[in-house]
Design a protein around this motif. Structure first.
Motif, PDB file in Angstrom:
ATOM      1  N   ILE A 165       0.836  -1.199   0.000  1.00 32.58           N
ATOM      2  CA  ILE A 165       0.000   0.000   0.000  1.00 32.58           C
ATOM      3  C   ILE A 165       0.871   1.248   0.000  1.00 32.58           C
ATOM      4  CG2 ILE A 165      -1.752   1.271   1.318  1.00 32.58           C
ATOM      5  CD1 ILE A 165      -2.725  -1.472   2.354  1.00 32.58           C
ATOM      6  N   GLN A 166       2.000   1.181   0.702  1.00 29.58           N
ATOM      7  CA  GLN A 166       2.983   2.255   0.654  1.00 29.58           C
ATOM      8  C   GLN A 166       4.370   1.650   0.771  1.00 29.58           C
ATOM      9  OE1 GLN A 166       2.419   4.983   3.919  1.00 29.58           O
ATOM     10  NE2 GLN A 166       2.007   3.356   5.377  1.00 29.58           N
ATOM     11  N   SER A 167       5.377   2.429   0.383  1.00 28.17           N
ATOM     12  CA  SER A 167       6.754   1.925   0.400  1.00 28.17           C
ATOM     13  C   SER A 167       7.470   2.389   1.654  1.00 28.17           C
ATOM     14  CB  SER A 167       7.509   2.410  -0.840  1.00 28.17           C
ATOM     15  OG  SER A 167       7.544   3.827  -0.878  1.00 28.17           O
ATOM     16  N   CYS A 168       8.512   1.644   2.033  1.00 29.37           N
ATOM     17  CA  CYS A 168       9.332   2.057   3.181  1.00 29.37           C
ATOM     18  C   CYS A 168      10.403   3.028   2.693  1.00 29.37           C
ATOM     19  CB  CYS A 168       9.961   0.848   3.857  1.00 29.37           C
ATOM     20  SG  CYS A 168      11.032  -0.143   2.792  1.00 29.37           S
ATOM     21  N   ASP A 169      10.961   3.805   3.616  1.00 29.34           N
ATOM     22  CA  ASP A 169      12.036   4.732   3.271  1.00 29.34           C
ATOM     23  C   ASP A 169      13.370   4.012   3.170  1.00 29.34           C
ATOM     24  OD1 ASP A 169      10.356   6.983   3.164  1.00 29.34           O
ATOM     25  OD2 ASP A 169      10.408   7.172   5.349  1.00 29.34           O
ATOM     26  N   SER A 170      13.536   2.970   3.955  1.00 30.21           N
ATOM     27  CA  SER A 170      14.745   2.142   3.867  1.00 30.21           C
ATOM     28  C   SER A 170      14.466   0.798   4.526  1.00 30.21           C
ATOM     29  CB  SER A 170      15.932   2.826   4.553  1.00 30.21           C
ATOM     30  OG  SER A 170      15.692   3.012   5.940  1.00 30.21           O
ATOM     31  N   GLY A 171      15.341  -0.168   4.268  1.00 27.37           N
ATOM     32  CA  GLY A 171      15.157  -1.508   4.799  1.00 27.37           C
ATOM     33  C   GLY A 171      14.866  -2.500   3.690  1.00 27.37           C
ATOM     34  N   GLN A 172      14.843  -3.777   4.046  1.00 23.55           N
ATOM     35  CA  GLN A 172      14.620  -4.830   3.047  1.00 23.55           C
ATOM     36  C   GLN A 172      13.543  -5.795   3.534  1.00 23.55           C
ATOM     37  OE1 GLN A 172      18.010  -4.367   4.288  1.00 23.55           O
ATOM     38  NE2 GLN A 172      18.166  -2.754   2.739  1.00 23.55           N
ATOM     39  N   MET A 173      12.880  -6.409   2.562  1.00 22.63           N
ATOM     40  CA  MET A 173      11.921  -7.469   2.857  1.00 22.63           C
ATOM     41  C   MET A 173      12.232  -8.664   1.970  1.00 22.63           C
ATOM     42  SD  MET A 173       8.244  -5.546   3.446  1.00 22.63           S
ATOM     43  CE  MET A 173       8.172  -4.769   1.832  1.00 22.63           C
ATOM     44  N   TYR A 174      11.978  -9.860   2.528  1.00 25.72           N
ATOM     45  CA  TYR A 174      12.250 -11.100   1.796  1.00 25.72           C
ATOM     46  C   TYR A 174      11.057 -12.028   1.914  1.00 25.72           C
ATOM     47  CZ  TYR A 174      16.990  -9.298   2.209  1.00 25.72           C
ATOM     48  OH  TYR A 174      18.108  -8.493   2.169  1.00 25.72           O
ATOM     49  N   LEU A 175      10.706 -12.660   0.809  1.00 26.43           N
ATOM     50  CA  LEU A 175       9.613 -13.621   0.767  1.00 26.43           C
ATOM     51  C   LEU A 175      10.155 -14.942   0.232  1.00 26.43           C
ATOM     52  CD1 LEU A 175       6.526 -13.744   1.271  1.00 26.43           C
ATOM     53  CD2 LEU A 175       6.209 -13.250  -1.154  1.00 26.43           C
ATOM     54  N   ASN A 176      10.094 -15.973   1.073  1.00 26.71           N
ATOM     55  CA  ASN A 176      10.683 -17.277   0.720  1.00 26.71           C
ATOM     56  C   ASN A 176      12.139 -17.147   0.291  1.00 26.71           C
ATOM     57  OD1 ASN A 176       8.388 -18.994   1.171  1.00 26.71           O
ATOM     58  ND2 ASN A 176       7.462 -18.133  -0.679  1.00 26.71           N
ATOM     59  N   GLY A 177      12.862 -16.281   0.984  1.00 29.59           N
ATOM     60  CA  GLY A 177      14.295 -16.119   0.748  1.00 29.59           C
ATOM     61  C   GLY A 177      14.658 -15.183  -0.377  1.00 29.59           C
ATOM     62  N   LYS A 178      13.671 -14.686  -1.134  1.00 31.41           N
ATOM     63  CA  LYS A 178      13.957 -13.790  -2.249  1.00 31.41           C
ATOM     64  C   LYS A 178      13.534 -12.363  -1.895  1.00 31.41           C
ATOM     65  CE  LYS A 178      13.323 -17.389  -5.765  1.00 31.41           C
ATOM     66  NZ  LYS A 178      12.546 -17.800  -6.976  1.00 31.41           N
ATOM     67  N   GLU A 179      14.284 -11.392  -2.407  1.00 36.07           N
ATOM     68  CA  GLU A 179      13.955 -10.007  -2.107  1.00 36.07           C
ATOM     69  C   GLU A 179      12.544  -9.678  -2.585  1.00 36.07           C
ATOM     70  OE1 GLU A 179      15.947  -5.561  -2.302  1.00 36.07           O
ATOM     71  OE2 GLU A 179      16.569  -7.069  -3.753  1.00 36.07           O
ATOM     72  N   TYR A 180      11.837  -8.968  -1.740  1.00 34.62           N
ATOM     73  CA  TYR A 180      10.435  -8.655  -1.995  1.00 34.62           C
ATOM     74  C   TYR A 180      10.235  -7.144  -1.894  1.00 34.62           C
ATOM     75  CZ  TYR A 180       5.423  -8.236  -0.763  1.00 34.62           C
ATOM     76  OH  TYR A 180       4.117  -7.872  -0.693  1.00 34.62           O
ATOM     77  N   LYS A 181       9.844  -6.509  -3.014  1.00 30.73           N
ATOM     78  CA  LYS A 181       9.658  -5.060  -3.048  1.00 30.73           C
ATOM     79  C   LYS A 181       8.340  -4.746  -3.763  1.00 30.73           C
ATOM     80  CE  LYS A 181      13.155  -2.369  -3.835  1.00 30.73           C
ATOM     81  NZ  LYS A 181      14.317  -1.711  -4.469  1.00 30.73           N
ATOM     82  N   PRO A 182       7.220  -4.891  -3.073  1.00 30.02           N
ATOM     83  CA  PRO A 182       5.924  -4.655  -3.728  1.00 30.02           C
ATOM     84  C   PRO A 182       5.697  -3.175  -4.008  1.00 30.02           C
ATOM     85  CG  PRO A 182       5.596  -4.947  -1.383  1.00 30.02           C
ATOM     86  CD  PRO A 182       7.064  -5.190  -1.638  1.00 30.02           C
ATOM     87  N   GLU A 183       5.269  -2.870  -5.223  1.00 27.02           N
ATOM     88  CA  GLU A 183       4.990  -1.482  -5.592  1.00 27.02           C
ATOM     89  C   GLU A 183       3.508  -1.142  -5.469  1.00 27.02           C
ATOM     90  OE1 GLU A 183       6.598  -0.907  -9.461  1.00 27.02           O
ATOM     91  OE2 GLU A 183       8.682  -1.029  -8.790  1.00 27.02           O
ATOM     92  N   THR A 184       2.666  -2.188  -5.476  1.00 29.06           N
ATOM     93  CA  THR A 184       1.224  -1.992  -5.372  1.00 29.06           C
ATOM     94  C   THR A 184       0.621  -3.163  -4.590  1.00 29.06           C
ATOM     95  OG1 THR A 184       0.691  -3.244  -7.374  1.00 29.06           O
ATOM     96  CG2 THR A 184       1.148  -0.880  -7.635  1.00 29.06           C
ATOM     97  N   PRO A 185      -0.606  -3.015  -4.093  1.00 27.65           N
ATOM     98  CA  PRO A 185      -1.282  -4.152  -3.448  1.00 27.65           C
ATOM     99  C   PRO A 185      -1.443  -5.345  -4.386  1.00 27.65           C
ATOM    100  CG  PRO A 185      -2.377  -2.109  -2.882  1.00 27.65           C
ATOM    101  CD  PRO A 185      -1.368  -1.756  -3.927  1.00 27.65           C
ATOM    102  N   LEU A 186      -1.634  -5.086  -5.677  1.00 35.72           N
ATOM    103  CA  LEU A 186      -1.752  -6.178  -6.638  1.00 35.72           C
ATOM    104  C   LEU A 186      -0.459  -6.990  -6.713  1.00 35.72           C
ATOM    105  CD1 LEU A 186      -3.780  -4.650  -9.628  1.00 35.72           C
ATOM    106  CD2 LEU A 186      -4.523  -6.406  -8.009  1.00 35.72           C
ATOM    107  N   CYS A 187       0.678  -6.298  -6.567  1.00 38.11           N
ATOM    108  CA  CYS A 187       1.978  -6.977  -6.552  1.00 38.11           C
ATOM    109  C   CYS A 187       2.061  -7.910  -5.343  1.00 38.11           C
ATOM    110  CB  CYS A 187       3.104  -5.954  -6.525  1.00 38.11           C
ATOM    111  SG  CYS A 187       4.760  -6.677  -6.494  1.00 38.11           S
ATOM    112  N   ALA A 188       1.581  -7.441  -4.202  1.00 38.92           N
ATOM    113  CA  ALA A 188       1.580  -8.275  -2.996  1.00 38.92           C
ATOM    114  C   ALA A 188       0.689  -9.494  -3.194  1.00 38.92           C
ATOM    115  CB  ALA A 188       1.104  -7.458  -1.789  1.00 38.92           C
ATOM    116  N   ARG A 189      -0.467  -9.282  -3.811  1.00 36.27           N
ATOM    117  CA  ARG A 189      -1.378 -10.398  -4.056  1.00 36.27           C
ATOM    118  C   ARG A 189      -0.778 -11.408  -5.036  1.00 36.27           C
ATOM    119  NH1 ARG A 189      -7.162  -7.916  -5.445  1.00 36.27           N
ATOM    120  NH2 ARG A 189      -7.632 -10.139  -5.673  1.00 36.27           N
TER     121      ARG A 189
END
Length: 501
Positions: free
Chosen positions: A55-79
């Protein structure tokens, strides 16, 4: 329990001006694990969830999903990455049928030669609702005709339709009554057994301790503790949330009903599509409770009490005001009544408007000058009074309501009636979606109002709340009052559930 890490966030930061909504947040959720996330309103929980959900982006930091970098730009990307989210505020389009909302963003799969096959869409929507145990909700009806609870269920089923690797539930349980809540817990346990990861946000601390495997506590945008659920207690979680031990009583300390004999408000043979033959009397200084399951009709009854919803038979009257019959919300307001609906953002508040307008327009008689004109000076005065009296965290009267946390929005909702010294308040789930600090504040405000002779109708799905606050409780089942219990030893969860279910 799977030890595979499904989701991980490291050093997440998010600023809103000088406010640190998230500061170096680190969280990890394994498969087959139910992780609780808790904190006071404004602690940063919803900001973190909105970042995970795209829904919104972070200013800094990282997220990982199943060990791979995860950077959703929209809710549809998360879905698309199989992250299902049910956010605290309602996220459905009222003007569309339930089935359309269920497959929002995925309707292309039902297209045949460029045309939408609505028959197939609604058929699959009904099958989906039935699969998860919510067949009582029909896919073809307009979403705007659903209750808050039913809308939450639709959002839940939409999230579940993704077969999510990570399911995020932000304050869904407090929108559900006892029977739907049990279904939700069964679903959560089912997903856990399948190795899914669940992130659960709720202000019901006892429920969180009972359901989750571990709990992450946030305060002022930071994670202050991570603790295993089986070795903690609700009192310890409360202390971690606020940074100190909570003092004083949460609910009433007396064990018997106390109010004047004078009847100030009564319903006679009230009947509609959702309830029938409802009779009640509200006395001066009484807290009269109504509780029941999701289909009991208690929330529709609350609307009818303030004449928001019409009745097909019966009437509401004020015996001490020449037996006047209540026929409209405007009339009710003019006769010293106030109403706090369950769905505050849709039915009560103007979330895109200022705190000043939300408070002063409800208290218009307090701001009226000669010849009917409104006084800007008085509008500011009463808004500042409400902000100060209810400790509303805000930048000032001109701040838009959407910038406030759920707890502070509810303070605005309640304060605009209390500052007017209303004689009768109808409160439908007044503590829904607020933290323990705000809950305690609302309860103390209710008790102070009771002491001053204010009469209240409390409609709620929370059994500890009705037991803790009411003088008299009416239990509603299938639209009818099936039992009335006065404050005392008989007013217990066991006694209520025995006749409610």
């Amino acid at each position: 329990m799977s030890e595979k890490c499904i989701f991980e966030a490291t050093n997440i930061k998010k600023y809103f001006g000088v406010t640190h909504a998230n500061e170096n947040v680190n969280i990890r959720i394994n498969g087959g694990h139910i992780r609780g996330l808790i904190g006071e309103n404004g602690s940063g929980k919803s900001t973190l969830i909105s970042i995970i959900a795209g829904i919104q982006s972070c200013d800094s930091g990282q997220m990982y999903l199943n060990g791979k970098e995860y950077k959703p730009e929209t809710p549809l990307c998360a879905r698309d990455n199989k992250i299902g989210t049910v956010v605290q505020e309602l996220g459905l389009v009222d003007g569309l049928p339930v089935g359309m909302n269920l497959f929002m963003g995925k309707t292309d799969i039902f297209k045949n030669h460029g045309l939408l096959d609505t028959k197939k869409l609604f058929q699959q929507a009904d099958e989906l609702l039935k699969y998860w145990g919510f067949e009582d909700i029909q896919s073809r009806i307009l979403t705007e005709n659903l209750s808050v609870e039913e809308k939450k269920v639709v959002e839940l089923v939409r999230a579940l339709s993704l077969d999510p690797e990570l399911l995020i539930l932000d304050e869904i349980t407090q929108a559900l009554s006892l029977n739907y809540r049990k279904k939700l817990i069964d679903i959560i346990i089912q997903l856990k057994k399948k190795g899914k990861a669940i992130l659960l946000v709720t202000h019901d601390i006892e429920e969180m301790v009972a359901i989750t495997d571990g709990i992450t506590v946030m305060r002022d945008g930071e994670i202050v503790a991570e603790i295993e659920s089986e070795i903690t207690t609700p009192d310890e979680i409360k202390k971690l949330m606020v940074g100190r031990a909570l003092e004083g009583s949460y609910y009433r300390t007396d064990n018997c009903a106390s109010y004047d004999e004078e009847v100030v408000f009564e319903g006679v043979d009230l009947t509609s599509k959702k309830f029938k033959g409802v009779n009640f009397q509200l006395h001066k200084g009484e807290i009269l409770g109504f509780t029941g399951l999701s289909d009991s009709g208690i929330h529709e009854l609350a609307e009818s009490m303030f004449a928001v919803r019409s009745v097909s038979n019966g009437f509401l009257r004020l015996p001490q005001k020449n037996n006047v019959i209540i026929k409209s919300p405007q009339q009710a307001m003019s006769l010293s009544m106030g109403y706090v609906p369950k769905d505050r953002d849709k039915q009560a508040l103007m979330v895109h408007d200022s705190i000043l307008n939300n408070i002063s327009l409800a208290a218009v008689e307090m701001t009226r000058k000669r010849f009917g004109f409104l006084s800007p000076k008085k509008q500011v005065e009463i808004t500042k009074k409400a902000i100060a009296s209810f400790s509303i965290k805000t930048n000032g009267p001109s701040q838009q309501l959407r910038g406030l946390s759920g707890g502070n929005r509810q303070k605005v909702n309640l304060s605009r009636w209390v500052i007017q010294d209303k004689e009768i308040l109808i409160l439908d789930c007044p503590t829904r979606g607020v933290d323990i600090g705000v809950k305690s504040y609302i309860y103390q405000t209710m008790l102070a109002a009771k002491k001053n002779g204010v009469s209240m109708v409390l409609i709620t799905d929370e059994l500890p709340e009705v037991i803790g606050m009411c003088d008299t409780l009416k239990i509603v089942k299938d639209g009818e009052i099936v039992k009335t219990i006065s404050r005392g030893p008989e007013l217990s969860e066991e006694a209520i559930i025995e006749v409610m279910v």
